[in-house]
Write a protein that holds these residues in place. Sequence first.
Motif, PDB file in Angstrom:
ATOM      1  N   GLU A  29      38.114  -1.766 -16.786  1.00 59.45           N
ATOM      2  CA  GLU A  29      37.361  -0.616 -16.272  1.00 59.45           C
ATOM      3  C   GLU A  29      36.238  -0.225 -17.220  1.00 59.45           C
ATOM      4  OE1 GLU A  29      40.074   2.543 -15.529  1.00 59.45           O
ATOM      5  OE2 GLU A  29      40.991   1.575 -13.777  1.00 59.45           O
ATOM      6  N   ALA A  30      36.507  -0.269 -18.534  1.00 58.60           N
ATOM      7  CA  ALA A  30      35.480   0.084 -19.519  1.00 58.60           C
ATOM      8  C   ALA A  30      34.320  -0.899 -19.482  1.00 58.60           C
ATOM      9  CB  ALA A  30      36.098   0.133 -20.911  1.00 58.60           C
ATOM     10  N   ILE A  31      34.627  -2.192 -19.368  1.00 55.71           N
ATOM     11  CA  ILE A  31      33.566  -3.197 -19.340  1.00 55.71           C
ATOM     12  C   ILE A  31      32.825  -3.154 -18.012  1.00 55.71           C
ATOM     13  CG2 ILE A  31      33.109  -5.683 -19.422  1.00 55.71           C
ATOM     14  CD1 ILE A  31      35.428  -5.876 -21.422  1.00 55.71           C
ATOM     15  N   GLU A  32      33.520  -2.928 -16.924  1.00 59.35           N
ATOM     16  CA  GLU A  32      32.855  -2.775 -15.626  1.00 59.35           C
ATOM     17  C   GLU A  32      31.897  -1.588 -15.651  1.00 59.35           C
ATOM     18  OE1 GLU A  32      36.084  -2.492 -12.876  1.00 59.35           O
ATOM     19  OE2 GLU A  32      36.034  -4.646 -12.385  1.00 59.35           O
ATOM     20  N   LYS A  33      32.317  -0.487 -16.255  1.00 58.57           N
ATOM     21  CA  LYS A  33      31.440   0.688 -16.370  1.00 58.57           C
ATOM     22  C   LYS A  33      30.202   0.354 -17.186  1.00 58.57           C
ATOM     23  CE  LYS A  33      31.310   5.449 -18.069  1.00 58.57           C
ATOM     24  NZ  LYS A  33      32.034   6.511 -18.816  1.00 58.57           N
ATOM     25  N   PHE A  34      30.396  -0.350 -18.306  1.00 59.30           N
ATOM     26  CA  PHE A  34      29.267  -0.779 -19.139  1.00 59.30           C
ATOM     27  C   PHE A  34      28.303  -1.646 -18.334  1.00 59.30           C
ATOM     28  CE2 PHE A  34      27.433  -4.302 -21.503  1.00 59.30           C
ATOM     29  CZ  PHE A  34      26.761  -3.678 -22.540  1.00 59.30           C
ATOM     30  N   ALA A  35      28.850  -2.615 -17.588  1.00 58.74           N
ATOM     31  CA  ALA A  35      28.017  -3.549 -16.828  1.00 58.74           C
ATOM     32  C   ALA A  35      27.200  -2.826 -15.763  1.00 58.74           C
ATOM     33  CB  ALA A  35      28.882  -4.624 -16.193  1.00 58.74           C
ATOM     34  N   VAL A  36      27.827  -1.922 -15.046  1.00 62.28           N
ATOM     35  CA  VAL A  36      27.139  -1.194 -13.969  1.00 62.28           C
ATOM     36  C   VAL A  36      26.061  -0.290 -14.541  1.00 62.28           C
ATOM     37  CG1 VAL A  36      27.436   0.581 -12.199  1.00 62.28           C
ATOM     38  CG2 VAL A  36      29.038  -1.326 -12.330  1.00 62.28           C
ATOM     39  N   GLU A  37      26.378   0.415 -15.633  1.00 69.12           N
ATOM     40  CA  GLU A  37      25.400   1.320 -16.232  1.00 69.12           C
ATOM     41  C   GLU A  37      24.199   0.571 -16.793  1.00 69.12           C
ATOM     42  OE1 GLU A  37      27.574   3.549 -19.119  1.00 69.12           O
ATOM     43  OE2 GLU A  37      28.377   4.977 -17.639  1.00 69.12           O
ATOM     44  N   LYS A  38      24.436  -0.628 -17.331  1.00 70.63           N
ATOM     45  CA  LYS A  38      23.343  -1.385 -17.969  1.00 70.63           C
ATOM     46  C   LYS A  38      22.577  -2.249 -16.979  1.00 70.63           C
ATOM     47  CE  LYS A  38      22.363  -3.931 -22.201  1.00 70.63           C
ATOM     48  NZ  LYS A  38      21.528  -2.859 -22.734  1.00 70.63           N
ATOM     49  N   PHE A  39      23.264  -2.833 -16.003  1.00 77.45           N
ATOM     50  CA  PHE A  39      22.629  -3.822 -15.137  1.00 77.45           C
ATOM     51  C   PHE A  39      22.649  -3.464 -13.653  1.00 77.45           C
ATOM     52  CE2 PHE A  39      24.420  -6.257 -18.779  1.00 77.45           C
ATOM     53  CZ  PHE A  39      23.215  -6.595 -19.376  1.00 77.45           C
ATOM     54  N   GLY A  40      23.356  -2.411 -13.262  1.00 79.90           N
ATOM     55  CA  GLY A  40      23.388  -2.029 -11.855  1.00 79.90           C
ATOM     56  C   GLY A  40      24.691  -2.432 -11.176  1.00 79.90           C
ATOM     57  N   PRO A  41      24.873  -1.969  -9.945  1.00 81.13           N
ATOM     58  CA  PRO A  41      26.150  -2.164  -9.240  1.00 81.13           C
ATOM     59  C   PRO A  41      26.466  -3.615  -8.893  1.00 81.13           C
ATOM     60  CG  PRO A  41      24.505  -1.184  -7.784  1.00 81.13           C
ATOM     61  CD  PRO A  41      23.929  -1.162  -9.158  1.00 81.13           C
ATOM     62  N   GLU A  42      25.475  -4.510  -8.932  1.00 79.57           N
ATOM     63  CA  GLU A  42      25.731  -5.914  -8.603  1.00 79.57           C
ATOM     64  C   GLU A  42      26.406  -6.662  -9.751  1.00 79.57           C
ATOM     65  OE1 GLU A  42      22.684  -4.567  -8.556  1.00 79.57           O
ATOM     66  OE2 GLU A  42      22.314  -4.278  -6.415  1.00 79.57           O
ATOM     67  N   ALA A  43      26.412  -6.072 -10.947  1.00 78.47           N
ATOM     68  CA  ALA A  43      26.989  -6.755 -12.112  1.00 78.47           C
ATOM     69  C   ALA A  43      28.500  -6.888 -11.953  1.00 78.47           C
ATOM     70  CB  ALA A  43      26.658  -5.983 -13.392  1.00 78.47           C
ATOM     71  N   THR A  44      29.018  -8.032 -12.381  1.00 77.30           N
ATOM     72  CA  THR A  44      30.440  -8.286 -12.246  1.00 77.30           C
ATOM     73  C   THR A  44      30.952  -9.060 -13.461  1.00 77.30           C
ATOM     74  OG1 THR A  44      32.131  -9.245 -10.800  1.00 77.30           O
ATOM     75  CG2 THR A  44      30.096 -10.458 -11.006  1.00 77.30           C
ATOM     76  N   ILE A  45      32.266  -8.987 -13.684  1.00 79.24           N
ATOM     77  CA  ILE A  45      32.902  -9.742 -14.769  1.00 79.24           C
ATOM     78  C   ILE A  45      33.290 -11.118 -14.248  1.00 79.24           C
ATOM     79  CG2 ILE A  45      34.850  -9.843 -16.363  1.00 79.24           C
ATOM     80  CD1 ILE A  45      34.956  -6.783 -16.269  1.00 79.24           C
ATOM     81  N   VAL A  46      32.843 -12.159 -14.941  1.00 83.92           N
ATOM     82  CA  VAL A  46      33.187 -13.527 -14.566  1.00 83.92           C
ATOM     83  C   VAL A  46      34.442 -13.981 -15.302  1.00 83.92           C
ATOM     84  CG1 VAL A  46      32.414 -15.932 -14.581  1.00 83.92           C
ATOM     85  CG2 VAL A  46      30.795 -14.096 -14.044  1.00 83.92           C
ATOM     86  N   SER A  47      34.499 -13.690 -16.590  1.00 83.11           N
ATOM     87  CA  SER A  47      35.671 -14.069 -17.386  1.00 83.11           C
ATOM     88  C   SER A  47      35.849 -13.053 -18.493  1.00 83.11           C
ATOM     89  CB  SER A  47      35.496 -15.469 -17.982  1.00 83.11           C
ATOM     90  OG  SER A  47      34.402 -15.492 -18.886  1.00 83.11           O
TER      91      SER A  47
END
Length: 221
Positions: A26-44
Motif C-alpha cells: 500500500e505504501a509503495i502503491e501510494k508513492f507510485a500514484v502520487e509520483k506517476f499517476g493512477p496508471e502506475a502499478t507494481i510489477v515485482s
Amino acid sequence: MKGLVLTIVFLLIFTVYCFANEMLIEAIEKFAVEKFGPEATIVSLHIRSSPSSFDKIQLISHNRSKSFFRFLFKAYREEKFCGYVRIECELAIFANVLVVNRTVRSNEVLSENDVTFQKVNLLALNVEHCTDIDQVVGKIVRKMFRQNEPLDARYLMKPPDVRAGQLLTARMTIGPVVATAQVRAMRDAYIGEKISVRNVSSGVLIEGLLQEDLTVLVIGG
C-alpha cells in the motif's frame, strides 16, 4: 495438542507477515500514484531485509534506475522503532508507443510502414515517446534507431523547407528599388532562419532570412 499450538503459532506469524506485506504494498502503491499517476502499478517486489514484525512504517528514502526502485522504510512496533525495511521493486506505466519495425539510420525519412505500436513500460524509457502516427511520419531521424526501439521525439525533425543546392530568389530593397537575383542555398534551412546563399551570376556569398514564399530577404536590404 502440540500440533494445535504449532498451527496457531504458524497462523499468527502468517497473519502478521501478510499484514506487513499489505502495508508495504500500500505504501509503495501510494508513492507510485502520487509520483506517476493512477496508471502506475507494481510489477515485482522483493523485501531485502526487514524486522520480524512491525505495525507501522515510514518511507525515508528511495532511489531509482529507470523502472527499478529501492525503498528504505523505518519500521515501528507499538510506536517504537524496531528496524529498517529495505525493498527492491519494479514499477510500470504500460502504454502503446510507436517503435521502428526495422533499423532506421540517421537522416532517413520515416514512412508509415517503418513504424508500429508496441506496449512498453514508460518508466523504463528515457525518451520523449510518440503515441500519434502524425508525430513521426515524414520526419527525419537524427540518430539511428534499432528494430523495436521506441522513437524519441527529440531526434525527429520535419524536413527542411529548403535543401542545400536548391535555387532560390534573393531580394534586396534599396530605397524605392527592389533588386532580385538567382541564388543557390549553401545548406538546408527552415523558414525564418538565416541562410547563406551564393549569387549564381557573380559567385558572391550573401546572407538573408528565408521567407514563407521561399525567397531570401537579404540582411541589410
